[in-house]
Write an enzyme that holds these catalytic residues in place. Structure first.
Site, short mmCIF file in Angstrom:
data_model
loop_
_atom_site.label_atom_id
_atom_site.label_comp_id
_atom_site.label_asym_id
_atom_site.label_seq_id
_atom_site.Cartn_x
_atom_site.Cartn_y
_atom_site.Cartn_z
N LYS A 60 0.78 -1.13 0.05
CA LYS A 60 -0.10 0.17 -0.08
C LYS A 60 0.84 1.20 0.14
O LYS A 60 1.57 1.42 0.97
CB LYS A 60 -0.94 0.11 1.11
N ASP A 120 -2.77 10.07 3.78
CA ASP A 120 -3.98 9.64 4.04
C ASP A 120 -5.05 10.83 4.73
O ASP A 120 -4.84 10.61 5.92
CB ASP A 120 -4.12 8.37 4.45
N ARG A 176 -7.87 -0.43 0.65
CA ARG A 176 -8.21 -1.68 0.17
C ARG A 176 -8.80 -1.42 -1.40
O ARG A 176 -8.72 -2.39 -2.10
CB ARG A 176 -9.48 -2.24 0.86
N LYS A 180 -10.26 12.62 8.10
CA LYS A 180 -9.97 12.17 9.29
C LYS A 180 -10.24 13.59 10.42
O LYS A 180 -9.85 14.71 9.94
CB LYS A 180 -8.64 11.73 9.26
N ASP A 226 1.58 6.08 5.79
CA ASP A 226 0.66 5.04 5.25
C ASP A 226 1.01 4.70 3.77
O ASP A 226 0.15 3.66 3.34
CB ASP A 226 -0.67 5.98 4.79
N ASP A 244 -12.18 6.83 3.41
CA ASP A 244 -10.99 6.74 4.20
C ASP A 244 -10.84 5.47 4.07
O ASP A 244 -9.57 4.82 4.61
CB ASP A 244 -11.19 7.37 5.42
N1 BES Z 1 -4.65 4.35 7.08
C1 BES Z 1 -5.63 4.07 7.67
C2 BES Z 1 -5.53 3.13 8.68
C3 BES Z 1 -4.54 3.51 9.84
C4 BES Z 1 -5.08 3.92 11.07
C5 BES Z 1 -3.06 3.20 9.94
C6 BES Z 1 -4.35 4.29 11.79
C7 BES Z 1 -2.44 3.62 10.98
C8 BES Z 1 -2.76 4.14 11.71
C9 BES Z 1 -6.79 3.53 6.73
O1 BES Z 1 -6.78 4.24 5.39
C10 BES Z 1 -8.05 3.98 7.22
O2 BES Z 1 -8.36 5.06 7.45
N2 BES Z 1 -8.80 3.13 7.74
C11 BES Z 1 -10.07 3.08 8.33
C12 BES Z 1 -10.95 2.14 7.71
C13 BES Z 1 -12.45 2.56 8.04
C14 BES Z 1 -13.09 3.75 7.52
C15 BES Z 1 -13.28 1.38 7.80
C16 BES Z 1 -9.97 2.78 9.88
O3 BES Z 1 -9.13 1.90 10.46
O4 BES Z 1 -10.47 3.61 10.64
ZN ZN Z 2 -7.76 5.86 5.21
ZN ZN Z 3 -4.89 4.61 4.60
#
Ligand code: BES
Ligand code: ZN
Ligand code: ZN
Length: 500
Positions: free
Chosen positions: A259, A264, A345, A271, A282, A341
């Site tokens: 990835k 992000d 995936r 966020k 990220d 967010d």
């Molecule tokens: N990059 C984030 C995941 C992440 C969170 C990495 C904290 C490192 C520290 C990812 O893209 C994301 O935002 N995931 C969301 C998914 C949700 C919206 C289903 C998450 O984990 O909250």
């Molecule tokens: Zn995200």
């Molecule tokens: Zn992310």
């Protein structure tokens, strides 16, 4: 470069590091010649407990400092204790502005830890622990920034030792390279910069070939999911195809997918601002993939690797993807993007489809995919999810061996029901909360078919506070584990079968 010193000879050594077990048996005749140490032991000030560091200053003689590092109970001495002790000793040495520390290998050895493996462990741990991210510190003078810390060994220089040391150096170089990429802020490292890094790797080694798919090409070929994530940013997305050929071209490659979200923000599903700056990490999965390719080439590993890095910046703007938008992925499947967010995936879906076209023997992906994996495992283990039990076991074993622990989470049918969409083939999030890490994997699994696959969710392990082997920031996780796996598998030709 590692320097060597003859054992039992202290000539030329200014900073000596010795391992000391709780029973003190690790200390050799050398210590008898260093005044003060025996007395400190007698007084009980040196216990040998794991993590304990004591510094001695011999009043005369060539040795200026002796750093004693506790290894714990000798009988239980394993690789992880040596890594931790060496890391702490090096961090102390760096704080004392020491430029070279000489490790007496014998004092770190044990029945199960012979000199060759111990030498490898010391050099790797030492070079990881002395890493600093300094390229953006402009006020420090050039000398200080360039000044490298040298890990040296006090041991007989034999071919087997030299080979182990080279392996350690190649590994450390790659992990530290990946750390530097991941530590770079979003304005310094964006998709095109990642592409340039990949091109630079290929320039240095003829076994590495790279191809970059840019905006127009991505649109033409139908990378709808990757495009949907990158479209809100003025810095366009790219797909990096980087290959290492170390075996016959008849041998199916191992696909490594990482990835590469260079920042992000969450996109329109933005966020909260607290800790948003951490989202520069990220692209740690992408950094791991480039690091592995770099190390494989340096070590001339007899395997073929296909590295695939989808890179994009996830930003909100007038051109950004809206929640509720439906896009067509490279696989042809339509995806309803309910939350912008959950972008990792999306870009991985297209990257996985792309990698399948090259008929890999198996696929290993690295992604800072979900915050939920931090809830489940904290910063101590990487989440492992797979459609192939044997491959999962092998990766987990390589993780334990290399000190990069993983822990498997299940993909059961109950979870597969969660990602349904009213309007498209699949939704990028589910309406039910809980099991967020598994939900991410369930989504990815839909793009895998029956190719053996392991997904590593490194959101908790890719960056963090200071540890014995890493300063605060990027850790370079995934490289040591993957190299251990590739080395263990090289003669088995990655003959896996998915559970399906
Ligand atoms: N990059 C984030 C995941 C992440 C969170 C990495 C904290 C490192 C520290 C990812 O893209 C994301 O935002 N995931 C969301 C998914 C949700 C919206 C289903 C998450 O984990 O909250
Ligand atoms: Zn995200
Ligand atoms: Zn992310």
């Amino acid at each position: 470069m590692v320097r060597f010193y003859r054992p039992k000879e202290i000539r030329g050594i200014r900073n000596l590091v010795l391992g000391v077990t709780e029973d003190k048996k690790s200390l050799s005749g050398l210590t008898a010649r260093i005044p003060g140490i025996q007395r400190a032991i007698k007084l009980g000030d040196v216990t040998g407990k794991l993590g304990e560091i004591n510094v001695f200053y011999p009043p005369s003689g060539p040795i200026e400092r002796v750093i004693l590092c506790g290894l714990g109970k000798g009988a239980e001495l394993e690789a992880e204790e040596v890594r931790k002790a060496v890391g702490l000793a090096v961090q102390r040495a760096v704080r004392l502005k020491v430029r070279e520390a000489v490790f007496e290998v014998g004092s770190f050895c044990h029945e199960r830890l012979e000199p060759v493996e111990t030498s490898r462990l010391i050099v790797l741990a030492g070079q990881l622990a002395s890493y600093r991210y300094l390229e953006l510190k402009k006020e420090q003078d050039e000398d200080l920034r360039r000044q490298r810390f040298t890990v040296s060994l006090c041991i007989e220089k034999k071919p087997s030792i030299l080979q182990a040391v080279k392996m350690a150096e190649d590994t450390a170089d790659s992990v530290n390279y990946a750390r530097t990429l991941a530590n770079r802020p979003g304005n310094v490292l964006y998709p095109e910069v990642l592409a340039k890094e990949a091109v630079a790797l290929a320039k240095k080694d003829k076994r590495i070939k790279v191809k970059i798919l840019r905006h127009q090409e991505l649109r033409r070929q139908g990378f709808g999911a990757l495009m949907a994530v990158g479209i809100g940013s003025v810095r366009p997305p790219v797909l990096i195809d980087i290959r290492y050929q170390g075996a016959s071209s008849k041998q199916a490659p191992v696909a490594l997918v990482g990835k590469g979200i260079t920042f992000d923000s969450g996109g329109i599903s933005i966020k909260p601002s607290a800790k948003m700056e951490e989202m520069r990490f990220d692209m740690s999965g992408a950094a791991a993939v480039l690091g592995i390719i770099k190390a494989a080439a340096a070590m001339r590993l007899p395997v073929n690797l296909l590295g695939v890095v989808p890179a994009a910046e996830n930003m909100p703007s007038g051109t950004a993807t809206r929640p509720g938008d439906v896009v067509t992925s490279l696989s042809g499947k339509s995806i309803e993007i309910i939350n912008t967010d959950a972008e990792g995936r999306l870009i991985l879906a297209d990257a996985l489809t792309y990698s399948l076209r090259h008929k890999p023997a198996c696929i290993l992906d690295f992604a800072t995919l979900t915050g939920a994996v931090i809830v489940a495992l904290g910063t101590y283990a990487t989440g492992l999810l797979t459609n192939c039990d044997q491959m999962g076991l092998d990766i987990a074993e390589a993780g334990n061996e290399s000190g990069e622990k993983t822990w498997q989470l299940p993909i059961w049918d109950e979870y597969r029901q969660l990602m349904k969409s009213e309007v498209a083939d699949i939704a990028n999030i589910s309406s039910k909360s809980g099991a967020g890490t598994i939900q991410g994997a369930v989504f990815l699994e839909r793009f895998i078919g029956d190719t053996p696959w392991v997904h590593l969710d490194i959101a908790g392990t890719a960056y963090g506070d200071k540890t014995p082997l890493s300063p605060k920031g990027a850790t370079g996780v995934g490289i040591r584990l993957t190299l251990a796996w590739l080395l263990a598998q090289k003669n088995k030709h990655f003959k896996y079968k998915s559970n399906a």
